[in-house]
Design a protein around this motif. Structure first.
Motif, PDB file in Angstrom:
ATOM      1  N   GLN A   1       0.876  -1.305  -0.081  1.00  0.00           N
ATOM      2  CA  GLN A   1       0.157   0.141  -0.057  1.00  0.00           C
ATOM      3  C   GLN A   1       0.841   1.336   0.045  1.00  0.00           C
ATOM      4  O   GLN A   1       0.253   2.264  -0.473  1.00  0.00           O
ATOM      5  N   ASP A   2       2.056   1.079   0.447  1.00  0.00           N
ATOM      6  CA  ASP A   2       2.962   2.200   0.630  1.00  0.00           C
ATOM      7  C   ASP A   2       2.389   3.752   1.348  1.00  0.00           C
ATOM      8  O   ASP A   2       2.450   4.754   0.358  1.00  0.00           O
ATOM      9  N   LYS A   3       1.933   3.318   2.117  1.00  0.00           N
ATOM     10  CA  LYS A   3       1.196   4.410   3.038  1.00  0.00           C
ATOM     11  C   LYS A   3       2.462   5.101   3.803  1.00  0.00           C
ATOM     12  O   LYS A   3       3.282   4.608   3.989  1.00  0.00           O
ATOM     13  N   SER A   4       1.846   6.424   4.107  1.00  0.00           N
ATOM     14  CA  SER A   4       2.918   7.302   4.758  1.00  0.00           C
ATOM     15  C   SER A   4       2.878   6.985   6.448  1.00  0.00           C
ATOM     16  O   SER A   4       1.769   6.578   6.909  1.00  0.00           O
ATOM     17  N   ILE A   5       4.019   6.920   7.024  1.00  0.00           N
ATOM     18  CA  ILE A   5       3.921   6.724   8.408  1.00  0.00           C
ATOM     19  C   ILE A   5       3.852   8.183   9.080  1.00  0.00           C
ATOM     20  O   ILE A   5       4.891   8.781   8.996  1.00  0.00           O
ATOM     21  N   PHE A   6       2.780   8.317   9.876  1.00  0.00           N
ATOM     22  CA  PHE A   6       2.632   9.551  10.557  1.00  0.00           C
ATOM     23  C   PHE A   6       2.985   9.416  11.862  1.00  0.00           C
ATOM     24  O   PHE A   6       3.612  10.261  12.665  1.00  0.00           O
ATOM     25  N   ILE A   7       2.254   8.553  12.739  1.00  0.00           N
ATOM     26  CA  ILE A   7       2.012   8.023  14.138  1.00  0.00           C
ATOM     27  C   ILE A   7       2.962   6.872  14.348  1.00  0.00           C
ATOM     28  O   ILE A   7       2.169   5.775  14.172  1.00  0.00           O
ATOM     29  N   ARG A   8       4.146   6.950  14.692  1.00  0.00           N
ATOM     30  CA  ARG A   8       4.934   5.719  14.622  1.00  0.00           C
ATOM     31  C   ARG A   8       4.486   4.675  15.729  1.00  0.00           C
ATOM     32  O   ARG A   8       4.698   3.568  15.557  1.00  0.00           O
ATOM     33  N   LEU A   9       3.896   5.123  16.930  1.00  0.00           N
ATOM     34  CA  LEU A   9       3.552   4.230  17.947  1.00  0.00           C
ATOM     35  C   LEU A   9       2.388   3.336  17.477  1.00  0.00           C
ATOM     36  O   LEU A   9       1.863   2.474  18.236  1.00  0.00           O
ATOM     37  N   ASN A  10       1.766   3.488  16.366  1.00  0.00           N
ATOM     38  CA  ASN A  10       0.823   2.859  15.765  1.00  0.00           C
ATOM     39  C   ASN A  10       1.173   1.820  14.493  1.00  0.00           C
ATOM     40  O   ASN A  10       0.392   1.256  13.965  1.00  0.00           O
ATOM     41  N   TRP A  11       2.539   1.657  14.578  1.00  0.00           N
ATOM     42  CA  TRP A  11       3.210   0.962  13.432  1.00  0.00           C
ATOM     43  C   TRP A  11       3.982  -0.240  14.248  1.00  0.00           C
ATOM     44  O   TRP A  11       4.756   0.056  15.365  1.00  0.00           O
ATOM     45  N   THR A  12       4.183  -1.395  13.698  1.00  0.00           N
ATOM     46  CA  THR A  12       5.078  -2.437  14.329  1.00  0.00           C
ATOM     47  C   THR A  12       6.181  -3.114  13.198  1.00  0.00           C
ATOM     48  O   THR A  12       5.873  -2.905  11.819  1.00  0.00           O
ATOM     49  N   VAL A  13       7.353  -3.309  13.438  1.00  0.00           N
ATOM     50  CA  VAL A  13       8.413  -3.379  12.695  1.00  0.00           C
ATOM     51  C   VAL A  13       8.216  -5.051  12.177  1.00  0.00           C
ATOM     52  O   VAL A  13       8.262  -5.699  12.983  1.00  0.00           O
ATOM     53  N   CYS A  14       8.155  -5.014  10.895  1.00  0.00           N
ATOM     54  CA  CYS A  14       8.404  -6.436  10.383  1.00  0.00           C
ATOM     55  C   CYS A  14       9.573  -6.744   9.818  1.00  0.00           C
ATOM     56  O   CYS A  14      10.191  -8.022   9.925  1.00  0.00           O
ATOM     57  N   PHE A  15      10.261  -5.881   9.223  1.00  0.00           N
ATOM     58  CA  PHE A  15      11.556  -6.127   8.505  1.00  0.00           C
ATOM     59  C   PHE A  15      12.726  -5.020   8.853  1.00  0.00           C
ATOM     60  O   PHE A  15      12.225  -3.851   9.348  1.00  0.00           O
ATOM     61  N   GLN A  16      13.772  -5.362   8.777  1.00  0.00           N
ATOM     62  CA  GLN A  16      15.130  -4.584   9.153  1.00  0.00           C
ATOM     63  C   GLN A  16      16.203  -4.936   8.154  1.00  0.00           C
ATOM     64  O   GLN A  16      16.332  -6.217   7.851  1.00  0.00           O
ATOM     65  N   LYS A  17      17.029  -3.705   7.743  1.00  0.00           N
ATOM     66  CA  LYS A  17      18.163  -3.929   6.831  1.00  0.00           C
ATOM     67  C   LYS A  17      19.077  -2.966   7.384  1.00  0.00           C
ATOM     68  O   LYS A  17      18.975  -1.785   7.480  1.00  0.00           O
ATOM     69  N   THR A  18      20.469  -3.376   7.387  1.00  0.00           N
ATOM     70  CA  THR A  18      21.251  -2.445   8.124  1.00  0.00           C
ATOM     71  C   THR A  18      22.198  -2.166   6.960  1.00  0.00           C
ATOM     72  O   THR A  18      22.391  -2.987   5.688  1.00  0.00           O
ATOM     73  N   GLY A  19      23.032  -1.188   6.744  1.00  0.00           N
ATOM     74  CA  GLY A  19      24.190  -0.721   5.786  1.00  0.00           C
ATOM     75  C   GLY A  19      25.013   0.198   6.327  1.00  0.00           C
ATOM     76  O   GLY A  19      25.017   0.651   7.521  1.00  0.00           O
ATOM     77  N   ARG A  20      26.024   0.644   5.615  1.00  0.00           N
ATOM     78  CA  ARG A  20      26.790   1.780   5.704  1.00  0.00           C
ATOM     79  C   ARG A  20      26.964   2.769   4.730  1.00  0.00           C
ATOM     80  O   ARG A  20      26.821   2.342   3.241  1.00  0.00           O
ATOM     81  N   THR A  21      26.885   3.905   4.948  1.00  0.00           N
ATOM     82  CA  THR A  21      27.063   4.925   3.871  1.00  0.00           C
ATOM     83  C   THR A  21      28.339   5.244   3.413  1.00  0.00           C
ATOM     84  O   THR A  21      29.217   4.419   4.243  1.00  0.00           O
ATOM     85  N   TYR A  22      28.951   5.899   2.462  1.00  0.00           N
ATOM     86  CA  TYR A  22      30.063   6.021   2.016  1.00  0.00           C
ATOM     87  C   TYR A  22      30.939   6.821   2.894  1.00  0.00           C
ATOM     88  O   TYR A  22      32.212   6.867   3.048  1.00  0.00           O
ATOM     89  N   GLY A  23      30.130   7.505   3.700  1.00  0.00           N
ATOM     90  CA  GLY A  23      30.711   8.232   4.801  1.00  0.00           C
ATOM     91  C   GLY A  23      30.990   7.569   6.161  1.00  0.00           C
ATOM     92  O   GLY A  23      31.715   8.082   7.101  1.00  0.00           O
ATOM     93  N   GLY A  24      30.748   6.320   6.031  1.00  0.00           N
ATOM     94  CA  GLY A  24      30.879   5.324   7.260  1.00  0.00           C
ATOM     95  C   GLY A  24      29.875   5.179   8.145  1.00  0.00           C
ATOM     96  O   GLY A  24      29.820   4.430   9.232  1.00  0.00           O
ATOM     97  N   THR A  25      28.818   6.011   8.234  1.00  0.00           N
ATOM     98  CA  THR A  25      27.580   5.907   9.287  1.00  0.00           C
ATOM     99  C   THR A  25      26.878   4.519   8.917  1.00  0.00           C
ATOM    100  O   THR A  25      26.466   4.137   8.081  1.00  0.00           O
ATOM    101  N   LYS A  26      26.638   3.960  10.202  1.00  0.00           N
ATOM    102  CA  LYS A  26      25.679   2.741   9.997  1.00  0.00           C
ATOM    103  C   LYS A  26      24.212   3.202  10.016  1.00  0.00           C
ATOM    104  O   LYS A  26      23.710   4.102  10.487  1.00  0.00           O
ATOM    105  N   THR A  27      23.755   2.252   9.140  1.00  0.00           N
ATOM    106  CA  THR A  27      22.186   2.745   8.750  1.00  0.00           C
ATOM    107  C   THR A  27      21.443   1.361   9.015  1.00  0.00           C
ATOM    108  O   THR A  27      21.955   0.302   8.929  1.00  0.00           O
TER     109      THR A  27
END
Length: 344
Positions: free
Chosen positions: A151-177
């Motif tokens: 549905q690609d809905k916008s997330i407005f109130i985060r306390l009404n949403w639950t995490v299903c997936f997560q993905k980590t990475g690094r930017t070229y500046g070295g920041t963990k994402t």
């Protein structure tokens, strides 16, 4: 043999000087293309300003100078810079599709370092999105988020949403994402990030008791208790007080059996006393069927203590007689007018 110009004469204004500028264009262009371009401009000015040559010769000299410069300047890469960027984007998209980690899009919209493995992170799946963000930020991650469903809905109130997936990475500046794919709390997670949510279906509840049907609906996990209500299957029937119709039977469900039950669904179960059976849909009027009511007082016969008396029904306290006709009134000497009631 022509004489060399006088010492006071500007050499570059002579015919040999002008030709020298034209021939210098490709030579300087080999050294530096910008220097060659500047010399080309100077040569064109000398050819056309105060030059005794014929117009045809001037045109030929101008074209020749431009051609000589073009011959020595290296060609740009085929396809241009935009094609190179597009190819890089395509390779990045292919890398995203084939990544072994969660299929969630890249966090914070930045490209990852290809030479470093993604950083490790705790498993935040199942947490409320606002709490997951707080924990990830405290662990030093730059956090992104998106709707994990199709549905690609916008997330407005985060306390009404639950995490299903997560993905980590690094930017070229070295920041963990870390990027979280979430759904509205109470909704089931899709099988893959960006996939369709498989909502539970309305079960077959016909002729089950209210007590059983209520539990089955709430066990679907997406219907809050206040989104589930009971109603009567017959238009002229009345539910007992709450808690007293647990053994009444389901005749009709809204939504119908097999329909999706989502977070926004309100469920209504139409019930009947088990002694009555369910109404036939084609026997009613205005979409509702009425139970027999001989005295037409709105109280069906099965629960009317006086089915032949229009003036006495279950809403008139059990046929309590009217004392207005008593001769003496009061509690001493007066008598209730109670023929044909349960009080006499």
């Amino acid at each position: 043999m022509p004489r060399p110009p006088a010492l006071g004469t500007r050499w570059w204004l002579t015919t040999p000087g002008r030709l020298g500028f034209v021939l210098a264009v490709p030579l300087l262009g080999l050294v530096n293309q910008y220097l060659g371009f500047l010399v080309l401009i100077a040569a064109i000015v000398l050819i056309w300003k105060g030059c005794p040559w014929q117009k045809g010769v001037k045109v030929a000299a101008t074209i020749g100078a431009m051609a000589l410069l073009g011959a020595v300047i290296p060609d740009p890469p085929e396809g241009g810079a935009s094609d190179t960027v597009a190819q890089a984007d395509a390779k990045g998209a292919e890398k995203e599709r084939t990544a072994a980690i969660s299929p969630s899009p890249s966090a914070a919209g930045e490209q990852e370092r290809p030479s470093e493995p993604p950083p490790q992170a705790p498993d935040y799946r199942g947490l409320r999105l606002d709490k997951a963000r707080d924990k990830a930020e405290a662990a030093g991650f730059g956090v992104g988020e998106h709707d994990a469903s199709d549905q690609d809905k916008s997330i407005f109130i985060r306390l009404n949403w639950t995490v299903c997936f997560q993905k980590t990475g690094r930017t070229y500046g070295g920041t963990k994402t870390i990027d979280f794919g979430a759904v509205q709390t109470g909704a089931p997670c899709p099988e893959v990030d960006g996939g369709a949510i498989r909502w539970p279906k309305m079960p077959d509840l016909v002729w089950k008791t209210w007590r059983t049907a209520q539990k089955e609906v709430l066990d679907l996990g997406v219907v809050p208790d206040h989104h589930l209500r009971a109603d009567t299957a017959y238009g002229n029937d009345l539910l007992p007080d709450e808690g007293e119709y647990g053994d009444w039977r389901v005749c009709v469900t809204d939504p119908a059996e097999g329909a999706d039950v989502t977070l926004d669904t309100w469920v209504t179960l139409e019930l009947t006393d088990p002694d009555n059976g369910c109404p036939q849909p084609d026997r009613g009027h205005d979409g509702r069927v009425d139970l027999p009511d001989r005295d037409d007082d709105g109280d069906p016969d099965y629960r009317d203590p006086f089915p032949g008396d229009r003036n006495r029904d279950s809403t008139f306290p059990n046929g309590l007689p009217d004392s207005s006709g008593s001769s003496g009134g009061g509690s001493s000497g007066g008598h209730w007018n109670c023929p044909r009631t349960r009080w006499c």
